[in-house]
Each structure stands twice: as C-alpha cells, then as structure tokens.
Design a protein around this motif. Structure first.
Motif, PDB file in Angstrom:
ATOM      1  N   GLN A 106      37.459  34.964  74.843  1.00 42.78           N
ATOM      2  CA  GLN A 106      38.816  34.454  74.592  1.00 42.78           C
ATOM      3  C   GLN A 106      39.464  33.994  75.894  1.00 42.78           C
ATOM      4  N   LYS A 136      37.940  28.565  63.265  1.00 40.93           N
ATOM      5  CA  LYS A 136      38.837  29.533  62.630  1.00 40.93           C
ATOM      6  C   LYS A 136      40.242  28.961  62.569  1.00 40.93           C
ATOM      7  N   ASP A 188      37.388  37.661  65.768  1.00 35.79           N
ATOM      8  CA  ASP A 188      37.612  37.164  67.134  1.00 35.79           C
ATOM      9  C   ASP A 188      37.962  38.280  68.123  1.00 35.79           C
ATOM     10  N   GLN A 189      38.313  39.454  67.619  1.00 41.17           N
ATOM     11  CA  GLN A 189      38.683  40.566  68.500  1.00 41.17           C
ATOM     12  C   GLN A 189      37.559  41.572  68.719  1.00 41.17           C
TER      13      GLN A 189
HETATM   14 NA    NA Z   1      43.306  36.321  68.096  1.00 47.04          NA
END
Ligand code: NA
Ligand code: ADP
Length: 330
Positions: free
Chosen positions: A110, A197, A151-152
């Motif tokens: 990220q 996403k 995503d985490q």
């Molecule tokens: Na996020």
C-alpha cells in the motif's frame, strides 16, 4: 469480558463510506459485536498521512462515527472511539517503529502504491510508517481478531511479525492477532473496471458507490455497471468478473445465495439483474443515509458516545502501554 477481542479502524478521509468499505469491513464489525469484546475506531491519525484540511477532517471524523452507528454499531455492545482521543496509539507506534526494519516497511504494497502515486519526494514519512501505527492500533487492545478487507492482509501480517518479535525480545506482552477476512466480500470490485478493487483513490466516480450519495444517482451507476460478454448470469470470477461482483453485492445485501440468484435470473439478461440490484442497493442506502443524518443532527449524543468510547479504550490501551514501557526499560 472473557470474549475474544476484535479491533478495527476506518479512515475518515473520504467522507462517505463506499460499498467496498461496508461489505468488506463494516458489516463484519457489526456482526462481531455479538461474539467479541469489540473495539472500533475512526483513524484520524492515519488521515493526516496525506495533506488534509483541518475543518474537513474534523467534520469527516464525526461523519465516519455517525456512519458506523448508522451501520449498526451499538455503543452498549462495542467500544467506538476516535483514535486521536487515545494518545497511547502514537506512543506505542514509536516503540514499534524502533523494532521495524526499514526494508520490512519498504515492502508494504500500500505504501509503494500510494507513494508512487504522489511521487516519492512528496510522500511523507508518516505515510511510510502508517502500517506501524496500524500495528500499534491492534496490539494496544490485545486483539485476537482484526476484521478487514483483503487489501489489509499484509498489514495484519506485519502486526503478527512485530508482536512475535517484541514478545521474543522482551518477554510475552502482546496477543498475536489474526485477520478476520470474509472471503466472499474481501474484495468488492469497481463497477466500471471489475479488475480493480472499488476504492476512493483508484475508482472513477462511476465505478464507486458512495453510501451517502443521492440514491437516484447510485441506482443509475448500478444500472450502467460494466457487465461481461455473453448474456448468461452465472458466478464466474475469471470469465465474468463484472457479473460476479454484482452477484456478490446482491447476495450479501439480501441474504439470497448465489445459487438462488443464478436460478432467479436464468434466461433473463444483464439488464434485469442490474435493475433489481439497483433497487436492492437503494433500499439499503436510503435508511442508512437517514440514520447517519439523525446522528449528525444530535451532536451531543454523538460526542457523548465518542467520549465514553475513548474512556473505555484508554483503560485497555493504558495498561498495554504501561507494560510495554516497563519491558523496554522506561
Ligand atoms: Na484500504
Ligand atoms: P480505502 O481502501 O477505500 O482507502 P480504508 O482504507 O479506510 O478505505 O478501508 C476501510 C476498510 O474497508 C478496510 O478494512 C479495507 O480493507 C476495507 N475495504 C476497502 N475497500 C474495499 C473493497 N473494495 N472491498 C472490500 N473491502 C474493502
């Protein structure tokens, strides 16, 4: 409480939550209130890793709390608070920064995505160390379970690594948490490009469903969602990512199984599916918007919920921080 602990946080940056936030994360927050000793926060410290307008941040923090309540969080059944109200987050983050490798932090995808977008010279050290603040967020509450979207996952992995590292070096201090990721909804896709996403930063307006947008505009976006070649309505993420994404949203919001939906739309076209799904989404967002507005219209209640939450959170966070400080030699 002898229930397992759950902890998660959501950013106030965007104002409205989007459908991916809700289905991937917030819905799980609501469910875990029943089985866990659950702590949920609006992560305003994370929000300043990119430039912010102070008045807007303040308003969006309240708006995020109002939306969490509108989604079904109940202050009698969970602890809801604002991250900056609990100073232990920043304090523990410093300690965790000091046991994190520079290369290890550099590998966070990220950060790589977000800093590439901003240009390395403009990206801040805060953005770089953001995942370590997230580590502190989780470890402070001795969380067993962290409800998040796909995503985490990498950030929860980092949390596990650092918890284990600290425990090995200084003695047992932190619970090693596990991500709580519900596979079916872990990644809700953009309506115009179902290979990425749905996200406030990467989606175009037409591909993003904000829960607080005008329901009419939302219905229109659903009806103009990109579908795939062919006409059959079947769940097949490889061959039909657009249709599959719509079926996931439909199924989660109504409780109908994918198989039931495939049967319902057998022999019907994509248009019928999208028209019905538009109604389903409108039926969800309409009361959600109204409830959010009710909380915003009653600032005293909102403030008192958040003050009560911060007080409960500090009791737990303070204990963990005191033990951590003792372990490191403060
Ligand atoms: Na996020
Ligand atoms: P964003 O990812 O849009 O920047 P946040 O970082 O505040 O939003 O994410 C809040 C929660 O929503 C996180 O748990 C994240 O994993 C989840 N989430 C975000 N986008 C999606 C998506 N498209 N599908 C499923 N979950 C998502």
């Amino acid at each position: 409480s002898d229930r397992p602990r759950a902890l998660s946080g959501i950013q106030p940056t965007a104002g409205s939550f989007h459908l991916g936030n809700y289905l991937g994360a917030v819905r799980q927050y609501v469910a875990l209130q029943e089985t866990h000793d659950a702590f949920y926060m609006v992560v305003d410290l994370h929000a300043i890793t990119v430039p912010q307008d102070p008045a807007e941040l303040r308003a969006n923090t309240r708006l995020a709390a109002a939306q969490l309540l509108a989604a079904g969080l109940d202050p009698q059944r969970c602890t809801l608070f604002v991250q900056s109200h609990v100073p232990e987050h920043a304090q523990l983050a410093w300690v965790m920064n000091c046991i994190t490798g520079f290369g290890e932090a550099s590998r966070m995808t990220q950060f790589k995505d977000k800093s590439a977008k901003q240009g390395t010279d403009r990206a801040t050290v805060g953005l770089f160390t953001y995942p370590v603040l997230q580590v502190a967020d989780i470890l402070l509450y001795q969380a067993d379970s962290v409800p998040v979207g796909e995503d985490q996952r990498q950030h929860v992995e980092l949390t596990r690594d650092l918890a284990e590292r600290f425990n090995t070096r200084f003695g047992p201090t932190f619970t090693v948490p596990a991500p709580h990721i519900v596979k079916e909804v872990a990644k809700i896709y953009d309506l115009q490009d179902p290979t990425i996403k749905m996200s406030k930063s990467a989606s175009t307006p037409k591909g993003l469903i904000n829960l607080l947008d005008e329901p009419k505009a939302t219905a229109k976006k659903i009806r103009s969602a990109v579908t795939d070649t062919g006409s059959e309505i079947v769940f097949d993420t490889a061959a039909k990512p657009g249709v599959s994404n719509l079926l996931t949203v439909y199924s989660t919001l109504t409780g109908a199984t994918i198989a039931e939906l495939e049967q319902k739309y057998e022999g019907k076209g994509y248009g019928a599916l999208k028209t019905d799904l538009a109604d389903v989404v409108v039926d969800f967002v309409t009361p959600f918007r109204a409830r959010t507005q009710e909380y915003l219209d009653d600032p005293e209640t909102l403030d008192s919920i958040l003050a009560g939450g911060a007080e409960k959170a500090r009791t737990v966070a303070g204990e963990t921080l005191a033990q951590t400080y003792d372990r490191v030699g403060f």
